[in-house]
Design an enzyme around this catalytic site. Structure first.
Site, PDB file in Angstrom:
ATOM      1  N   HIS A   1       0.843  -1.196   0.000  1.00 43.79           N
ATOM      2  CA  HIS A   1       0.000   0.000   0.000  1.00 43.79           C
ATOM      3  C   HIS A   1       0.872   1.238   0.000  1.00 43.79           C
ATOM      4  O   HIS A   1       2.089   1.131   0.115  1.00 43.79           O
ATOM      5  CB  HIS A   1      -0.968   0.014   1.185  1.00 43.79           C
TER       6      HIS A   1
ATOM      7  N   HIS B   1       1.539   3.815   2.001  1.00 48.03           N
ATOM      8  CA  HIS B   1       2.167   4.495   3.149  1.00 48.03           C
ATOM      9  C   HIS B   1       3.683   4.489   2.980  1.00 48.03           C
ATOM     10  O   HIS B   1       4.274   3.498   2.566  1.00 48.03           O
ATOM     11  CB  HIS B   1       1.774   3.826   4.457  1.00 48.03           C
TER      12      HIS B   1
ATOM     13  N   ASP C   1       6.083   4.209   5.009  1.00 46.35           N
ATOM     14  CA  ASP C   1       6.888   3.185   5.680  1.00 46.35           C
ATOM     15  C   ASP C   1       6.779   1.825   4.984  1.00 46.35           C
ATOM     16  O   ASP C   1       7.331   0.840   5.454  1.00 46.35           O
ATOM     17  CB  ASP C   1       6.568   3.098   7.188  1.00 46.35           C
ATOM     18  N   HIS C   2       6.099   1.815   3.825  1.00 44.29           N
ATOM     19  CA  HIS C   2       6.039   0.593   3.013  1.00 44.29           C
ATOM     20  C   HIS C   2       6.544   0.815   1.594  1.00 44.29           C
ATOM     21  O   HIS C   2       6.860  -0.145   0.903  1.00 44.29           O
ATOM     22  CB  HIS C   2       4.611   0.044   2.988  1.00 44.29           C
TER      23      HIS C   2
ATOM     24  N   HIS D   1      -7.522  -1.385   4.431  1.00 48.21           N
ATOM     25  CA  HIS D   1      -7.270  -0.415   5.490  1.00 48.21           C
ATOM     26  C   HIS D   1      -6.917   0.963   4.949  1.00 48.21           C
ATOM     27  O   HIS D   1      -7.093   1.963   5.635  1.00 48.21           O
ATOM     28  CB  HIS D   1      -6.238  -0.928   6.485  1.00 48.21           C
TER      29      HIS D   1
ATOM     30  N   GLU E   1       1.618  -8.031  10.011  1.00 47.57           N
ATOM     31  CA  GLU E   1       2.169  -7.089  10.969  1.00 47.57           C
ATOM     32  C   GLU E   1       1.475  -7.291  12.315  1.00 47.57           C
ATOM     33  O   GLU E   1       0.305  -7.633  12.374  1.00 47.57           O
ATOM     34  CB  GLU E   1       1.943  -5.662  10.472  1.00 47.57           C
TER      35      GLU E   1
ATOM     36  N   HIS F   1       7.006  -6.144  12.268  1.00 51.13           N
ATOM     37  CA  HIS F   1       6.568  -4.785  12.531  1.00 51.13           C
ATOM     38  C   HIS F   1       6.042  -4.581  13.940  1.00 51.13           C
ATOM     39  O   HIS F   1       5.011  -3.979  14.171  1.00 51.13           O
ATOM     40  CB  HIS F   1       5.469  -4.391  11.521  1.00 51.13           C
TER      41      HIS F   1
END
Lengths: 356, 593
Positions: free
Chosen positions: B68, B70, B72-73, B157, B203, B414
């Site tokens: 996705h 974000h 941090d990904h 999400h 996660e 995570h």
């Protein structure tokens, strides 16, 4: 609408319902399952947003965090935190034996069983538990009035026994000072005893008919004891004069047969004269006993929290949701936590309707 | 034994810069390539030296999959593909592909232009990186090569978030960052229900969260908006993503209707264009079931919500405005903010996380004086409210997902080690669970099933036997012989590899004989007889009163009914079947006198 009735409202859904909510610090509570097999014990941290006062608007955190968790082999019907320690004591409601737990520190998130204390009698009933700050740590426990004892946790040594012959099952045990405690029986009798002396305790007979009765005591300076019957009769006495009734009232509740563990009555720690009741209707009711007189009169609740029955997930005609327990926040005047049989847990801060 | 290896390069036992390497069936896959928002140096990137010490990653990876948008990904993706070097395929869903470059560019601008960093990817690098992206559709099997298959499922999400199913031969891995209740119900329970991957990677960040209900979050939002409007103030809501803005609009619209409110609600046009674009993207991207459940309202169908014009910001009286961008770092939302910040009756509601360096981030940290361009200062007197509407899963959701998927092994990433012990213990009551640290490889032994073709005749024969039709929930045993052309090994080795015990099979047989002699005499006569007939075999007369021919044991006892009869007990192992049956027929004929 609920925008005006509550200052804060948080609604949670646990995986399994709890019948205990026990403060382990100003920010954390323990909840635990009560099914017949394996159950979880969880220590939850209250949402930061609720606790943040000046910085409230800058805090988005509305969720409970599970800070520690563990497993119990049986149901958890009673859980008491030993103040000044990270230890908790539980009872499964089936025997009077107690289990001891380490709630864990920063280096681990696991709650571990550290031992057990044998029960005081061979009764098939569960024990009530109470504790206050003491060094070394001690726990007061017992299933009935004849078997209440104070045990030192580390050694298992019995430091005190309540000298009472009657074998009435207890509805609660509570310390009202460092050395005095109230043992309340389901039939409405209460005993006020001092752990320093082996002299017989002060006894006060039931204030009326319609057992079972539930009791709560507030410590100094209020020193009040409230006794509530299953028919909704409420009797308030002074701790120093248990035989006399300061005032009485008939609460606005339904009269349904109740098991002793279904009902909770609690004085508000920071609102003089206010107390709460759950288990006698589908709501948590808050009453103000300030205006009550010696002659019994009908009392209306100051506030009612209907959230659990309204948002109940059991809309399909299955068993109605009932409130299993509720507690007040020790310092915040109008903050309560309540739990119901569908696994819901609500945290709410109500607005006093009289101040609008 | 075959195994799947998983190594987190980032977000092993900490939070931030998710990047996981999976080796399955000889294929190497990188799952996510995130940036750690807490560091300003190279620690913010995953440690790619684990893959190779020098040189490009192309030869070492079969594909990269991004879950996705974000940061941090996906924040380290341009760094990985353009600065470290990777030219292979990068897979992500369409919405992720659309949103990533925007976020990466915004992030690059803030980091380089505002903070003056140098070792960072450029705008051109972002563009070059996105050229390597192959977009994924939901539920569509993609053959990365002859052996590696991937498939994306709705995770929900955030917009475009996907769970990924990776398959090589009969081994499989499922990777999910988070999943909301909606996805569990609508993603097609069919696939995840008992899909039984060898490993489910998830996660653990949200596993310790018990979420406050949506209703309470919305209540809080409406209460704040209402209070501001009632005192004549203005509410600014900076938004970025489609889902959030539309959800909040619907909420306000219903509230306005119920409470009979008159204050205007505006929606900035910049957002509308983007929103429509994303809306179309979103609608074509999801499947029927999901589409049906989402409110399909056009932006302009609202009764109380109108398009915004710049000049309205100066109008007196209460109003609510949705404007872009979401972190107040530029554009219209910043302009409006500057106008309204000086009035304490006003409010700004930040509906999500803001990257460090943005004005959004600063005011959420309590800063009340902001330095603007041209050295002017802005006094922040309006109320700042931080609200979170993210739809991540929680403790319950994660357990639900795991129980539905029924993985052979569970792997958590995570989360901090000390905070994963309880969850690990909980999962281990039902499944194996691993919690590797960064750089730590977990090798999970798999037991891959070998797919086998069945001959039509055999199938017909089984069907002819009758009984219920084949049903995956009720396996039926059938008998057949598998012909395989493989290595030949000793039976001991085969048994060892298969983990089977060797079984011995022995037969016994009773022979009645008329013989008036004593038991021991009869036995001796048998011994002599057999020795003369079976000259090539080892025949022994043992002191324990038995005669042995190879492995065959012969015992004699008297018959209970007849004094002149004897009962011979013959016993032989499976291997000596032929000899055993020969002996029993021979002895049935009787002994020579």
């Amino acid at each position: 609408s609920c925008y005006l009735r509550y200052k804060d409202l948080h609604v949670y859904q646990l995986e399994h319902p709890t019948q205990i909510i026990e403060w382990t610090s100003g920010k954390t509570v323990c909840v635990a399952g009560y099914s017949s097999g394996k159950n979880e014990i969880l220590e939850l941290c209250l949402p930061l947003k609720l606790l943040a006062d000046e910085k409230k608007s800058l805090c988005a955190e509305r969720d409970f965090k599970v800070v520690h968790g563990g497993f119990s082999e049986g149901p958890v019907c009673c859980l008491t935190h030993i103040p000044g320690t990270r230890c908790a004591v539980t009872n499964d409601g089936l025997t009077s034996d107690l289990q001891l737990w380490d709630l864990g520190a920063d280096d681990t998130d696991v709650i571990r069983k550290t031992g057990s204390l044998p029960g005081t009698s061979v009764s098939q009933a569960g024990s009530r538990i109470a504790a206050r700050l003491s060094s070394p740590p001690q726990v007061l426990h017992g299933p009935q009035s004849s078997s209440v004892q104070l045990t030192q946790l580390s050694t298992g040594q019995t430091l005190y026994r309540l000298e009472v012959d009657s074998t009435e099952p207890l509805s609660s045990l509570k310390f009202v000072s460092e050395t005095t405690f109230l043992a309340s029986c389901c039939d409405g009798t209460v005993y006020l005893a001092d752990t320093r002396t082996s002299a017989p305790p002060q006894a006060s007979p039931p204030p009326g008919e319609c057992a079972p009765w539930w009791t709560d005591a507030s410590a100094a300076p209020q020193c009040r004891v409230i006794r509530l019957s299953s028919s909704g009769q409420a009797v308030v006495s002074d701790l120093r004069n248990l035989g006399g009734a300061l005032c009485r009232a008939q609460l606005d509740v339904q009269t349904l047969p109740r098991k002793p563990e279904d009902v909770t009555v609690a004085w508000a720690p920071a609102l003089d004269g206010c107390f709460s009741v759950s288990g006698l209707s589908g709501l948590v009711q808050i009453y103000d006993s300030a205006g009550w007189r010696a002659e019994p009169q009908d009392a209306s609740p100051l506030f009612q929290h209907a959230g659990h029955s309204v948002s109940s997930q059991h809309g399909d005609g299955s068993a109605p949701v009932f409130i299993t327990t509720h507690v007040w926040h020790p310092e915040r005047p109008r903050t309560l936590l309540s739990a119901a049989s569908d696994g819901s847990v609500h945290v709410w801060d109500w607005v006093d309707p009289q101040t609008n | 034994m075959p195994e799947i290896k998983v190594t987190p390069l980032g977000a092993g036992q900490d939070v931030g810069r998710s990047c996981i390497l999976v080796s399955i069936g000889g294929k190497n896959i990188m799952l996510d390539c995130g940036m750690h928002m807490g560091y300003n140096d190279d620690r913010r990137f995953p440690d790619f030296s684990y893959i190779t010490q020098n040189g490009r990653l192309t030869d070492f990876l079969d594909c990269v999959i991004i879950s996705h948008f974000h940061l941090d990904h996906c924040g380290a993706l341009p760094y990985m593909s353009e600065m470290v070097g990777y030219d292979g395929p990068i897979y992500m869903t369409h919405p992720t592909k659309a949103i990533c470059p925007i976020l990466l560019e915004d992030f690059r601008k803030i980091t380089v232009d505002k903070k003056g960093e140098t070792n960072f990817f450029t705008s051109q690098m972002i563009k070059d990186c996105m050229k390597k992206v192959i977009p994924l559709n939901l539920h569509q099997t993609v053959q990365v090569d002859d052996e590696l298959e991937i498939k994306a499922y709705y995770a929900g999400h955030v917009l475009g978030a996907a769970m990924v199913h990776i398959k090589v031969g009969s081994e499989s891995v499922v990777y999910t960052v988070s999943v909301n209740k909606f996805a569990l119900c609508h993603s097609g329970a069919a696939w995840i229900d008992k899909c039984r991957p060898d490993i489910l990677i998830s996660e653990s960040t949200y596993a310790t969260t018990i979420r406050d209900s949506k209703r309470c979050r919305e209540r809080d939002f409406l209460k704040k908006v209402h209070e501001t409007i009632e005192r004549g103030g203005k509410v600014l809501i900076p938004v970025f993503a489609l889902g959030r803005a539309q959800e909040l609009c619907i909420l306000l619209e219903t509230f306005w209707e119920r409470m009979n409110l008159k204050a205007p609600i505006y929606f900035s046009t910049g957002l509308t264009e983007k929103a429509n674009h994303y809306y179309k993207l979103f609608i074509t991207w999801t499947n029927q079931k999901i589409r049906k459940t989402f409110v399909q309202r056009n932006m302009f169908e609202f009764k109380h919500i109108k398009a915004f014009d710049r000049s309205y910001a100066d109008n007196p009286g209460p109003m609510v405005v949705f404007a872009t961008p979401g972190m107040l770092h530029a554009g219209q939302s910043l302009q409006i903010f500057k106008k309204w910040a000086g009035n304490d009756k006003n409010m700004v509601i930040m509906p999500g996380y803001c990257v460090q360096g943005t004005i959004g981030h600063k005011i959420l940290n309590g800063q009340r004086k902001l330095e603007m361009e041209g050295r002017s200062t802005l006094d922040v007197k309006l109320q700042v409210e931080y609200m979170s509407f993210s739809a991540h899963a929680d403790a319950k959701g994660i357990m639900q997902l795991i129980r539905m998927a029924e993985p052979r092994n569970m792997l958590l990433v995570h989360g901090e080690a000390a905070k994963m012990e309880f969850l690990k213990g909980k999962i281990e009551q039902e499944f194996n669970c691993y919690t590797p640290a960064n750089g730590e490889t977990v090798a999970v032994t798999t037991n891959p099933s070998v797919p086998v073709d069945i001959s039509l005749n055999l199938l017909k024969r089984e069907m002819a036997l009758g009984g219920p039709l084949p049903d995956p929930k009720k396996p039926r045993t059938m008998h057949g012989t598998l012909i395989m052309k493989e290595n030949l090994v000793s039976s001991e080795q085969a048994l060892k590899e298969l983990g089977l015990n060797e079984h011995q099979l022995r037969f016994t047989c009773r022979v009645q004989l008329q013989d008036p002699h004593s038991d021991s005499d009869t036995l001796h006569r048998i011994y002599t007889h057999l020795k003369s007939v079976l000259k090539d075999y080892t025949i022994q007369h043992l002191p324990d009163g038995t005669v042995m021919v190879e492995s065959i044991v012969i015992k004699v006892s008297s018959s209970a009914e007849d004094a002149n009869a004897k009962v011979l007990l013959l016993s032989w192992s499976y291997q000596d079947e032929d000899l055993g049956s020969y002996l029993s027929s021979l002895l049935k004929k009787g002994l020579p006198t």
